[in-house]
Scaffold this motif. Sequence first.
Motif, PDB file in Angstrom:
ATOM      1  N   LEU A  39      14.651   2.728   1.490  1.00  0.00           N
ATOM      2  CA  LEU A  39      15.039   1.376   1.100  1.00  0.00           C
ATOM      3  C   LEU A  39      15.202   1.265  -0.412  1.00  0.00           C
ATOM      4  O   LEU A  39      16.189   0.694  -0.900  1.00  0.00           O
ATOM      5  CB  LEU A  39      13.998   0.372   1.591  1.00  0.00           C
ATOM      6  CG  LEU A  39      14.173  -1.077   1.119  1.00  0.00           C
ATOM      7  CD1 LEU A  39      15.487  -1.660   1.627  1.00  0.00           C
ATOM      8  CD2 LEU A  39      12.996  -1.941   1.570  1.00  0.00           C
ATOM      9  N   VAL A  40      14.250   1.809  -1.161  1.00  0.00           N
ATOM     10  CA  VAL A  40      14.308   1.732  -2.621  1.00  0.00           C
ATOM     11  C   VAL A  40      15.546   2.452  -3.146  1.00  0.00           C
ATOM     12  O   VAL A  40      16.276   1.933  -4.003  1.00  0.00           O
ATOM     13  CB  VAL A  40      13.028   2.319  -3.245  1.00  0.00           C
ATOM     14  CG1 VAL A  40      13.180   2.461  -4.761  1.00  0.00           C
ATOM     15  CG2 VAL A  40      11.824   1.440  -2.923  1.00  0.00           C
ATOM     16  N   LYS A  90       0.841  -1.205   0.000  1.00  0.00           N
ATOM     17  CA  LYS A  90       0.000   0.000   0.000  1.00  0.00           C
ATOM     18  C   LYS A  90       0.877   1.256   0.000  1.00  0.00           C
ATOM     19  O   LYS A  90       0.619   2.218  -0.753  1.00  0.00           O
ATOM     20  CB  LYS A  90      -0.909  -0.005   1.233  1.00  0.00           C
ATOM     21  CG  LYS A  90      -1.715   1.286   1.438  1.00  0.00           C
ATOM     22  CD  LYS A  90      -2.671   1.554   0.288  1.00  0.00           C
ATOM     23  CE  LYS A  90      -3.619   2.709   0.584  1.00  0.00           C
ATOM     24  NZ  LYS A  90      -2.900   3.988   0.772  1.00  0.00           N
ATOM     25  N   VAL A  91       1.915   1.258   0.824  1.00  0.00           N
ATOM     26  CA  VAL A  91       2.826   2.403   0.873  1.00  0.00           C
ATOM     27  C   VAL A  91       3.563   2.550  -0.456  1.00  0.00           C
ATOM     28  O   VAL A  91       3.741   3.662  -0.971  1.00  0.00           O
ATOM     29  CB  VAL A  91       3.827   2.240   2.036  1.00  0.00           C
ATOM     30  CG1 VAL A  91       4.883   3.349   2.003  1.00  0.00           C
ATOM     31  CG2 VAL A  91       3.098   2.253   3.376  1.00  0.00           C
ATOM     32  N   ALA A  92       3.985   1.417  -1.027  1.00  0.00           N
ATOM     33  CA  ALA A  92       4.674   1.452  -2.321  1.00  0.00           C
ATOM     34  C   ALA A  92       3.769   2.017  -3.410  1.00  0.00           C
ATOM     35  O   ALA A  92       4.212   2.792  -4.272  1.00  0.00           O
ATOM     36  CB  ALA A  92       5.155   0.054  -2.694  1.00  0.00           C
ATOM     37  N   PRO A 149      13.059  -2.890 -13.039  1.00  0.00           N
ATOM     38  CA  PRO A 149      13.179  -3.159 -11.604  1.00  0.00           C
ATOM     39  C   PRO A 149      12.779  -1.925 -10.793  1.00  0.00           C
ATOM     40  O   PRO A 149      12.872  -0.788 -11.279  1.00  0.00           O
ATOM     41  CB  PRO A 149      14.670  -3.475 -11.423  1.00  0.00           C
ATOM     42  CG  PRO A 149      15.135  -3.903 -12.774  1.00  0.00           C
ATOM     43  CD  PRO A 149      14.331  -3.107 -13.748  1.00  0.00           C
ATOM     44  N   ILE A 150      12.345  -2.126  -9.585  1.00  0.00           N
ATOM     45  CA  ILE A 150      11.905  -1.010  -8.746  1.00  0.00           C
ATOM     46  C   ILE A 150      13.093  -0.084  -8.470  1.00  0.00           C
ATOM     47  O   ILE A 150      14.156  -0.528  -8.033  1.00  0.00           O
ATOM     48  CB  ILE A 150      11.318  -1.529  -7.420  1.00  0.00           C
ATOM     49  CG1 ILE A 150      10.163  -2.495  -7.707  1.00  0.00           C
ATOM     50  CG2 ILE A 150      10.842  -0.370  -6.553  1.00  0.00           C
ATOM     51  CD1 ILE A 150       9.640  -3.200  -6.470  1.00  0.00           C
ATOM     52  N   HIS A 151      12.898   1.204  -8.713  1.00  0.00           N
ATOM     53  CA  HIS A 151      13.960   2.181  -8.510  1.00  0.00           C
ATOM     54  C   HIS A 151      13.333   3.555  -8.272  1.00  0.00           C
ATOM     55  O   HIS A 151      12.152   3.773  -8.581  1.00  0.00           O
ATOM     56  CB  HIS A 151      14.893   2.234  -9.732  1.00  0.00           C
ATOM     57  CG  HIS A 151      14.222   2.706 -10.981  1.00  0.00           C
ATOM     58  ND1 HIS A 151      13.489   1.865 -11.794  1.00  0.00           N
ATOM     59  CD2 HIS A 151      14.158   3.947 -11.567  1.00  0.00           C
ATOM     60  CE1 HIS A 151      13.007   2.544 -12.819  1.00  0.00           C
ATOM     61  NE2 HIS A 151      13.395   3.812 -12.709  1.00  0.00           N
TER      62      HIS A 151
END
Length: 212
Positions: A101-102, A8-10, A78-80
């Motif tokens: 973190l990301v 949810k936060v992402a 990829p997530i960035h």
Amino acid sequence: MSSEHTMKVAEDLYQAGFISYPRTETDCFSTRTDLHTIVREQEDHPVWGSYVQRLLDPGTRLWRNPSSGGHDDKAHPPIHPTKYSAGESRWSQDHHRLYELVVRHFLACVSQPAVGAETVVEIDIAGEQFSASGRVILAKNYLDVYCFESWGSSMIPAYVHGQQVCHLLQNHMGSLVLHFFFSYLDDGLWLFHNLCVCLMGNIFFVKLPKAI
């Protein structure tokens, strides 16, 4: 955070344009992705900005193109991080933590791997067995920015050629004072020699093997 809350936060960060699409398993960047531009956007961050400056400096040789994984959904990278932020007033603590973190994970992906060595010493003194082991970090590299990983607490100092070191060990027979000299070889091996062990007034000389 639970996995549901994390997603949810992402999603919040993605909808606001701060990170890329989070529901992806892709773990390899396209060769068309301008990684340097993504990194450069973080250069002024008050926490990891100094690391970014080192990363972008060719003289440090800290940069490394990320490894290619085995998953690519052909739709999302990829997530960035996709937008710089030093923290938004409307963010909760979890939004701050996940964005950090990301970013840190992305910076670690384009950094050189950490380099270390492990030393193991085994000693036989009058039938008593002693052993010690520890790690030496030769180059932290990505560990300087990715604070979510460590090599544990079994660290020993980085020794130098010709240095004399005294270790004090306690056991049921009293104090052992170990004096040893060693050399650091060009091929990366640690050579321990001339170990003098003082035990209850007696002196024993023990030859130690090489330890990698």
